[in-house]
Design an enzyme around this catalytic site. Structure first.
Site, PDB file in Angstrom:
ATOM      1  N   GLU A   1       0.823  -1.219   0.000  1.00 62.19           N
ATOM      2  CA  GLU A   1       0.000   0.000   0.000  1.00 62.19           C
ATOM      3  C   GLU A   1       0.853   1.263   0.000  1.00 62.19           C
ATOM      4  OE1 GLU A   1      -0.498  -2.590   1.966  1.00 62.19           O
ATOM      5  OE2 GLU A   1      -2.579  -3.244   1.745  1.00 62.19           O
TER       6      GLU A   1
ATOM      7  N   PHE B   1     -10.984  -7.761  13.984  1.00 63.53           N
ATOM      8  CA  PHE B   1      -9.907  -8.171  13.088  1.00 63.53           C
ATOM      9  C   PHE B   1      -9.657  -7.084  12.047  1.00 63.53           C
ATOM     10  CE2 PHE B   1      -8.600 -10.344   9.101  1.00 63.53           C
ATOM     11  CZ  PHE B   1      -7.328 -10.698   9.516  1.00 63.53           C
ATOM     12  N   GLN B   2      -8.399  -6.728  11.861  1.00 63.90           N
ATOM     13  CA  GLN B   2      -7.971  -5.681  10.913  1.00 63.90           C
ATOM     14  C   GLN B   2      -8.661  -4.344  11.180  1.00 63.90           C
ATOM     15  OE1 GLN B   2      -8.074  -7.310   6.841  1.00 63.90           O
ATOM     16  NE2 GLN B   2      -5.937  -7.936   7.114  1.00 63.90           N
TER      17      GLN B   2
ATOM     18  N   LYS C   1     -17.525  -1.240   6.233  1.00 65.27           N
ATOM     19  CA  LYS C   1     -17.900  -2.271   5.263  1.00 65.27           C
ATOM     20  C   LYS C   1     -19.414  -2.350   5.071  1.00 65.27           C
ATOM     21  CE  LYS C   1     -17.013  -7.047   3.928  1.00 65.27           C
ATOM     22  NZ  LYS C   1     -16.311  -8.317   4.222  1.00 65.27           N
TER      23      LYS C   1
ATOM     24  N   MET D   1      23.988   9.505   2.884  1.00 65.57           N
ATOM     25  CA  MET D   1      23.921  10.804   3.559  1.00 65.57           C
ATOM     26  C   MET D   1      24.192  10.637   5.053  1.00 65.57           C
ATOM     27  SD  MET D   1      23.655  13.986   3.131  1.00 65.57           S
ATOM     28  CE  MET D   1      22.678  14.660   1.773  1.00 65.57           C
TER      29      MET D   1
END
Lengths: 95, 578
Positions: free
Chosen positions: B50, B112-113, B162, B477
């Site tokens: 993502e 969940f999630q 959802k 760097m």
């Protein structure tokens, strides 16, 4: 340092208090006192925020608050005066 | 008005908002939306992480000026978007992120999630929404695109439960957006324009301090006219490279920590900073209390909160920069007709500094490849129309310094957040937005190992970007800072990337052409070979000298007056009349 009261009209939507409180915290400003209440319009709430800020810091906090989409207007109540006048950020409808 | 489920309403809203492409990955909570996406006219590019979707949306937006769109599921899908959205916020890029959320009844139950992505993105998103009622979807999408793309652009996240995607609703896309608390000012006040013109004519040492806002406002042409009208020197910040042609005689280059001596000194010694869409970032100002101490400040920006944030503005002009500069040109013309200051001595001083301290580099004396040389050749061979995206670090600074930018929207980088891993996915998004243009990712070996999985996406979706890995087998760097400030104690900066991984093999494994180059005499031929491959992504592993450093440098927290042109070497100020 003088206390200033910010009269902030906000959309009465979920999360708006978190947005305002979060802004103060991440920009490292203190809130002295905060109260939230309804207005005559149920879609709009009023937050009265007391801050120990003045000058540049106060201007910055007002400018940053005004960037929050849910913040409709900010009026600064000058200490020892009754008339709210300066920093009225009512949107300018000309543009 | 028509009946459909929330998911179809979402996709119909995205179509109505003019979306032609989005980058994303499906998952449980967003799954209902992927069914109408399957038959939508919107091109969905299935990324591999993502974060890649977010940076690709950013790259697309920076190249096209349109809103970039990414989409992910709840929980980890959404949290993986946090870095690119924070990145887009810091660099004012218009991005809309759509995330699925667990069903509304499960919100707050540690389902969940489940992750509170609205809360997580609240500190940096320009705005965000949590939608639990399907009827709110079209309005939220319309507002999100409006907010992301107007005023000072930025990322907006729309999180949708959802069950709101699954429930039936009426679809009606709003014809207009009216937000009581959001009225960006696009037309500047006439008085502020007159004040600005007056301030400019009082100056004998003005400099145009040009920031990324000029590119956002598509105001490059207006800037060119204004700069030529006044005849004052111009500096372009890291976010503004390409806003003003590098080849223009008034251009002094980039200011800031790794800016040119002339650009840094012009700001430092000016009596007026004509600040256009810039924000006095610490990488430009150095130690703020010593920055441009004798300068007045004209600050033109669309964001009122930038005025006076870091530096007091003597005159502020609020508005869209295209409108601002367009209004300033005639106002300045008439002001100059009454009072034309002589800028010749100032210009001569700056030109002599520019001649005395051009950007340059020493080639390694052991015959190994110079990273700056590679980047210089990439720019020359690819030409001024090519688009370059860089990661973060030494290669980013060299890519800003040694590629000549002539056009806006040809230089993409993570300026504000400094996100390593930005280059490959941003280049992917850029190539999708500008498919007929050569798009190079100039990346470090450290950055490349953070997000290179999107090369698989590029290979499978006909997105033939080109990647130049500037492989110094180090976090370069950080290593430079260790060299300068930690007595060369190279704690955890040795990546050993000349041993592992084998970048060309890695590239081949992802469906790209993998090339390698470690001798100067092979550089041109290797770049030209890559330029000739347009049906596949190409990755070149440029194996360069590891100890090359970025110069000039203003060390963090020090004054711009203490600019170093090499290690412990400052310009010979006594020979300059300033």
């Amino acid at each position: 340092m003088a206390q200033h009261i910010l009269e902030v009209l906000v959309e009465n939507s979920p999360g708006v208090l978190a947005r305002v409180a979060g802004l103060f915290s991440r920009r490292a400003y203190n809130i002295e006192r905060l109260s939230v209440g309804p207005t005559t319009d149920p879609s709009i709430s009023q937050m009265d925020i007391v801050v120990n800020l003045e000058g540049h810091a106060l201007e910055q906090v007002i400018a940053q608050l005004d960037k929050l989409i849910n913040v409709i207007s900010i009026k600064e109540i000058i200490p020892n005066k009754t008339a709210p006048a300066v920093h009225d950020t009512q949107p300018d409808y000309q543009n | 008005m028509s009946q459909m489920n929330g998911a179809s309403s979402l996709v119909a809203s995205l179509e109505a908002a003019g979306v032609d492409v989005m980058f994303g990955i499906p998952g449980g909570a967003i799954l209902p939306a992927y069914d109408p996406i399957f038959s939508s006219s919107i091109r969905h590019i299935l990324v591999r992480h993502e974060q890649g979707a977010g940076h690709a949306a950013t790259g697309y937006a920076q190249v096209t000026g349109r809103v970039g769109v990414c989409i992910a599921t709840s929980g980890p899908g959404a949290t993986n978007l946090v870095t690119p959205l924070a990145d887009a916020a810091m660099d004012s890029v218009p991005v809309v992120a759509i995330t699925g959320q667990v069903p509304s009844v499960a919100i707050g139950t540690d389902a969940f999630q489940e992750a509170d992505i609205r809360g997580i993105t609240m500190p940096f998103a320009k705005h965000n929404y949590l939608i639990t009622n399907p009827a709110d979807i079209p309005r939220a999408i319309a507002e999100a695109f409006y907010i992301a793309s107007t005023g000072r652009p930025g990322p907006v996240l729309v999180d949708i439960a959802k069950d709101a995607l699954q429930a039936m609703t009426d679809f009606k896309y709003p014809t207009s957006v009216n937000l009581a608390g959001y009225k960006p000012k696009s037309i500047p006040d006439n008085q502020s324009i007159l004040d600005a013109a007056a301030l400019i004519t009082q100056s004998s040492k003005p400099v145009f301090y040009v920031g990324g806002g000029v590119i956002k406002a598509n105001a490059s042409r207006e800037l060119l006219e204004l700069a030529q009208l006044l005849g004052a020197p111009v500096v372009t910040t890291l976010m503004a490279r390409g806003a003003f042609p590098d080849s223009h005689p008034l251009h002094l280059g980039m200011p800031g920590m790794h800016g040119t001596v002339a650009a840094v000194t012009a700001l430092q010694k000016a009596d007026l900073l004509i600040t256009l869409g810039a924000r006095f970032d610490d990488r430009v100002t150095g130690k703020l209390s010593t920055f441009a101490v004798n300068a007045k400040v004209l600050h033109a920006d669309i964001d009122p909160a930038e005025i006076g944030k870091n530096r007091f503005a003597d005159v502020a002009v609020l508005g869209d920069l295209k409108n601002t500069i367009s209004a300033l040109i005639p106002a300045l013309k008439s002001a100059l007709a009454k009072n034309q200051p002589d800028l010749t001595p100032w210009l001569n001083q700056m030109n002599s500094l520019q001649a005395a301290y051009p950007l340059g580099y020493d080639k390694p004396n052991d015959g190994t490849l110079s990273p700056q040389y590679v980047i210089e050749r990439l720019g020359k061979i690819s030409g001024p129309e090519a688009i370059f995206a860089a990661g973060v670090g030494q290669h980013q600074m060299w890519a800003s310094q040694f590629v000549s930018y002539e056009n806006p929207r040809t230089w993409l980088n993570s300026g504000g957040l400094g996100t390593m891993g930005y280059a490959v996915p941003a280049a992917m998004g850029a190539k999708v937005g500008a498919p007929d243009t050569t798009v190079w990712a100039i990346d470090g070996d450290g950055c490349f190992q953070m997000t290179n999985q999107e090369l698989t996406t590029c290979a499978l979706n006909n997105i033939p970007i080109k990647v130049a890995i500037i492989n110094n087998e180090s976090l370069g760097m950080v290593r430079q800072w260790q060299t300068m400030f930690y007595e060369g104690r190279y704690s955890n900066t040795n990546l050993e990337s000349k041993r592992v991984p084998n970048f060309p093999m890695l590239a081949e494994a992802m469906g790209c052409v993998g090339l390698s180059c470690e001798r100067e005499e092979d550089v041109d031929a290797t770049i030209e070979k890559a330029m000739g491959i347009n049906d596949q992504p190409v990755v070149i592993d440029f194996r360069v000298h590891r100890d090359a450093m970025v110069w000039p440098m203003v060390a963090a927290g020090t004054s711009n007056d203490d600019i170093m042109i090499a290690r412990e070497t400052t310009p010979d100020w006594d020979s300059q009349e300033l």
